[in-house]
Design an enzyme around this catalytic site. Structure first.
Site, PDB file in Angstrom:
ATOM      1  CG  ASP A  12      -1.792   1.229   1.331  1.00 38.76           C
ATOM      2  OD1 ASP A  12      -2.442   1.557   0.319  1.00 38.76           O
ATOM      3  OD2 ASP A  12      -1.829   1.885   2.382  1.00 38.76           O
ATOM      4  CB  SER A  13       0.224   4.804  -0.546  1.00 39.37           C
ATOM      5  OG  SER A  13      -0.872   4.955   0.337  1.00 39.37           O
ATOM      6  CE1 TYR A  44       2.555   5.480  -3.463  1.00 36.75           C
ATOM      7  CE2 TYR A  44       1.298   3.597  -4.236  1.00 36.75           C
ATOM      8  CZ  TYR A  44       2.485   4.134  -3.798  1.00 36.75           C
ATOM      9  OH  TYR A  44       3.600   3.333  -3.714  1.00 36.75           O
ATOM     10  N   GLY A  45      -3.133   8.990  -3.820  1.00 37.80           N
ATOM     11  CA  GLY A  45      -4.403   9.422  -4.417  1.00 37.80           C
ATOM     12  C   GLY A  45      -4.389  10.784  -5.073  1.00 37.80           C
ATOM     13  CB  CYS A  76      -3.331   0.441  -2.378  1.00 35.49           C
ATOM     14  SG  CYS A  76      -3.354   2.171  -2.835  1.00 35.49           S
ATOM     15  CG  ASN A  77      -9.744   0.595  -2.646  1.00 32.17           C
ATOM     16  OD1 ASN A  77     -10.651  -0.129  -3.027  1.00 32.17           O
ATOM     17  ND2 ASN A  77      -9.360   0.632  -1.380  1.00 32.17           N
ATOM     18  CB  THR A  78      -5.106   4.818  -4.947  1.00 31.48           C
ATOM     19  OG1 THR A  78      -6.041   5.324  -4.000  1.00 31.48           O
ATOM     20  CG2 THR A  78      -4.647   5.931  -5.857  1.00 31.48           C
ATOM     21  CD  GLU A 154       0.501   6.989   5.653  1.00 32.16           C
ATOM     22  OE1 GLU A 154       1.698   7.054   5.959  1.00 32.16           O
ATOM     23  OE2 GLU A 154      -0.074   5.917   5.390  1.00 32.16           O
ATOM     24  CB  CYS A 186      -9.334   4.848   0.699  1.00 33.39           C
ATOM     25  SG  CYS A 186      -7.650   5.202   1.280  1.00 33.39           S
ATOM     26  CB  THR A 187      -6.745  -0.019   2.513  1.00 32.73           C
ATOM     27  OG1 THR A 187      -5.619   0.697   1.979  1.00 32.73           O
ATOM     28  CG2 THR A 187      -7.251  -0.989   1.473  1.00 32.73           C
ATOM     29  CG  HIS A 188      -4.650   5.194   4.334  1.00 33.84           C
ATOM     30  ND1 HIS A 188      -4.155   4.607   3.198  1.00 33.84           N
ATOM     31  CD2 HIS A 188      -3.569   5.712   4.986  1.00 33.84           C
ATOM     32  CE1 HIS A 188      -2.840   4.755   3.153  1.00 33.84           C
ATOM     33  NE2 HIS A 188      -2.460   5.429   4.228  1.00 33.84           N
TER      34      HIS A 188
HETATM   35  N1  DGL Z   1      -4.790   3.210   0.857  1.00 38.41           N
HETATM   36  C1  DGL Z   1      -4.962   3.638  -0.466  1.00 38.41           C
HETATM   37  C2  DGL Z   1      -6.274   3.205  -1.073  1.00 38.41           C
HETATM   38  O1  DGL Z   1      -6.819   2.196  -0.684  1.00 38.41           O
HETATM   39  C3  DGL Z   1      -4.529   4.961  -0.974  1.00 38.41           C
HETATM   40  C4  DGL Z   1      -4.113   6.035  -0.104  1.00 38.41           C
HETATM   41  C5  DGL Z   1      -3.318   7.118  -0.771  1.00 38.41           C
HETATM   42  O2  DGL Z   1      -3.880   8.063  -1.321  1.00 38.41           O
HETATM   43  O3  DGL Z   1      -2.105   6.983  -0.694  1.00 38.41           O
HETATM   44  O4  DGL Z   1      -6.786   3.851  -1.939  1.00 38.41           O
END
Ligand code: DGL
Length: 261
Positions: A12-13, A44-45, A76-78, A154, A186-188
């Protein structure tokens, strides 16, 4: 490489994929995992698709070529929406991605209102637009990009004033009781599940795709003959955490992993 006794790579990011790792540890008690979080490059998003592709390729190269993992979970969905096709073209091991849990959400909402929280990139990318086209007619779906939210998580924030005021700004146009299901795309965001549920005073269901992803990992490993036959090991022997970030990031991940495992 690619033997049943090898590890599963997860990336993941940053800290978000730790929520997926928690589910994987529960559902696959015989497996070992190498988790890579790219905290130095999170979020990442709000990057470009090309940037996320390049970062994802580098991490996959590290986990697959250098570390020899038998399967890779893009937690990570992104990164999934930007890079999973490319990763599957480049590498021959099984690669499992993620998508916002829209399908179960619309089934639960029964024509009511579904709100999808995700990063700006996930919402914009074709993968989510296709999902919306497929299931979006079965309920009233509102897609809400959440810039800045990953940065708060984060930094270790999962509840309290800053999270609550972010949610207030995000959901300001909805009346209480109006939303049936919130999708954490988003997994976060899994780490703020309780804050989101509390915001809606328990009147909206709040769901994520982690269990669905873990089930998919089980199916794929089974199908490829890659399920480990090893014994149930203690947690410390089952997980290796690797970060591109700092010792503080690792400390946060350990704390968050305890919350979800
Ligand atoms: N955890 C990530 C997701 O599921 C992305 C978070 C990010 O923007 O870095 O989308």
């Amino acid at each position: 490489m690619n033997q049943p006794e090898g590890s599963v790579g997860v990336f993941d990011s940053g800290v978000g994929g730790i929520s997926v790792l928690g589910e994987l540890l529960r559902c696959l008690p015989n497996e070992r995992f190498i988790y890579y979080g790219d905290s130095a490059n999170a979020p990442y998003g709000s990057k470009t698709v090309d940037e996320v592709r390049e970062l994802s390729l580098k991490i996959a190269d590290y986990l697959i070529i250098q570390r020899g993992v038998k399967a890779l979970v893009v937690a990570c969905n992104t990164a999934t929406s930007a890079a999973v096709k490319l990763l599957r073209r480049e590498f021959s091991i099984p690669i499992i991605g993620m998508e916002p849990a829209l399908k179960p959400a619309v089934a639960m909402a029964r024509g009511g209102k579904v709100v999808v929280m995700a990063t700006p990139m996930t919402i914009k990318e074709q993968k989510f637009q296709d999902l919306l086209f497929r299931y979006g007619k079965e309920a009233q779906v509102f897609s809400l990009p959440c810039p800045g939210l990953v940065e708060l998580i984060e930094a270790g924030e999962t509840e309290g004033e800053r999270i609550n005021s972010y949610l207030k700004g995000l959901f300001g146009s909805f009346q209480l009781g109006e939303v049936d299901v919130v999708v954490l795309g988003c997994t976060h965001y899994v780490f703020i599940k309780e804050s989101v549920a509390a915001f809606f005073q328990g009147r909206a269901a709040v769901i994520d795709g982690n269990r669905g992803t873990a089930n998919q990992v089980i199916r794929v490993l089974e199908e490829k003959g890659l399920l480990s036959r090893g014994k149930n090991r203690p947690l410390a022997e089952r997980v290796e955490l690797v970060t591109s970030g700092t010792a503080e990031d690792l400390e946060l991940w350990h704390r968050f992993l305890l919350k979800v495992s």
